[in-house]
Design a protein around this motif. Structure first.
Motif, PDB file in Angstrom:
ATOM      1  N   UNK A 179      31.083  37.987  36.348  1.00  0.00           N
ATOM      2  CA  UNK A 179      32.177  37.283  37.021  1.00  0.00           C
ATOM      3  C   UNK A 179      32.471  35.949  36.337  1.00  0.00           C
ATOM      4  N   UNK A 180      31.439  35.214  35.981  1.00  0.00           N
ATOM      5  CA  UNK A 180      31.616  33.907  35.337  1.00  0.00           C
ATOM      6  C   UNK A 180      32.312  34.063  33.979  1.00  0.00           C
ATOM      7  N   UNK A 181      31.944  35.097  33.238  1.00  0.00           N
ATOM      8  CA  UNK A 181      32.602  35.352  31.947  1.00  0.00           C
ATOM      9  C   UNK A 181      34.083  35.673  32.182  1.00  0.00           C
ATOM     10  N   UNK A 182      34.387  36.507  33.171  1.00  0.00           N
ATOM     11  CA  UNK A 182      35.786  36.834  33.498  1.00  0.00           C
ATOM     12  C   UNK A 182      36.568  35.580  33.851  1.00  0.00           C
ATOM     13  N   UNK A 183      35.981  34.729  34.691  1.00  0.00           N
ATOM     14  CA  UNK A 183      36.649  33.499  35.125  1.00  0.00           C
ATOM     15  C   UNK A 183      36.955  32.566  33.962  1.00  0.00           C
ATOM     16  N   UNK A 184      36.201  32.698  32.886  1.00  0.00           N
ATOM     17  CA  UNK A 184      36.395  31.833  31.728  1.00  0.00           C
ATOM     18  C   UNK A 184      37.179  32.518  30.605  1.00  0.00           C
ATOM     19  N   UNK A 185      37.807  33.650  30.907  1.00  0.00           N
ATOM     20  CA  UNK A 185      38.714  34.296  29.971  1.00  0.00           C
ATOM     21  C   UNK A 185      38.079  35.250  28.986  1.00  0.00           C
ATOM     22  N   UNK A 186      36.796  35.548  29.155  1.00  0.00           N
ATOM     23  CA  UNK A 186      36.137  36.500  28.269  1.00  0.00           C
ATOM     24  C   UNK A 186      36.434  37.933  28.675  1.00  0.00           C
ATOM     25  N   UNK A 187      36.233  38.832  27.747  1.00  0.00           N
ATOM     26  CA  UNK A 187      36.347  40.263  28.012  1.00  0.00           C
ATOM     27  C   UNK A 187      34.935  40.742  28.330  1.00  0.00           C
ATOM     28  N   UNK A 188      34.761  41.369  29.480  1.00  0.00           N
ATOM     29  CA  UNK A 188      33.418  41.753  29.909  1.00  0.00           C
ATOM     30  C   UNK A 188      33.488  43.029  30.726  1.00  0.00           C
ATOM     31  N   UNK A 189      32.430  43.823  30.641  1.00  0.00           N
ATOM     32  CA  UNK A 189      32.373  45.030  31.439  1.00  0.00           C
ATOM     33  C   UNK A 189      31.036  45.708  31.316  1.00  0.00           C
ATOM     34  N   UNK A 190      30.889  46.777  32.083  1.00  0.00           N
ATOM     35  CA  UNK A 190      29.687  47.606  32.064  1.00  0.00           C
ATOM     36  C   UNK A 190      30.057  48.912  31.388  1.00  0.00           C
ATOM     37  N   UNK A 191      29.258  49.300  30.388  1.00  0.00           N
ATOM     38  CA  UNK A 191      29.533  50.534  29.653  1.00  0.00           C
ATOM     39  C   UNK A 191      28.343  51.473  29.741  1.00  0.00           C
ATOM     40  N   UNK A 192      28.623  52.704  30.120  1.00  0.00           N
ATOM     41  CA  UNK A 192      27.599  53.750  30.176  1.00  0.00           C
ATOM     42  C   UNK A 192      27.792  54.768  29.066  1.00  0.00           C
ATOM     43  N   UNK A 193      28.775  54.485  28.187  1.00  0.00           N
ATOM     44  CA  UNK A 193      29.059  55.351  27.043  1.00  0.00           C
ATOM     45  C   UNK A 193      29.937  54.572  26.066  1.00  0.00           C
TER      46      UNK A 193
END
Length: 95
Positions: free
Chosen positions: A67-81
């Protein structure tokens, strides 16, 4: 697929496409909950939390870092593949 296998596929893709990346290993002198892979793709900060393909739970601490990365304009996510990782990049208009 194991988490390490997913991670290796993502790292291989980043390296084959000449993007900067590194694997976060964690330790006593590092913030906890930091995503597993940090990269720079087309000038954007990208952070990926890698989980095994058949599960793997994102902790509350990991969710807070995401969430903090998103709030600061970064691209972030969870990848299972690798496909999920590429989808994160597509949604960010980096592919």
């Amino acid at each position: 697929m194991l988490e390490k296998q997913v991670e290796n596929k993502i790292k291989k893709w980043l390296e084959q496409n000449n993007y900067w990346d590194f694997k976060v290993h964690g330790g006593p002198f590092q913030k906890t909950g930091v995503p597993d892979i940090i990269a720079c793709v087309k000038g954007k900060f990208v952070a990926i939390e890698v989980k095994r393909s058949d599960g793997g739970i994102v902790s509350e601490l990991q969710k807070a870092q995401i969430q903090k990365i998103k709030e600061n304009g970064g691209v972030v996510g969870v990848a299972r593949s690798l496909a999920e990782f590429l989808q994160i990049l597509k949604e960010a208009k980096l592919l």
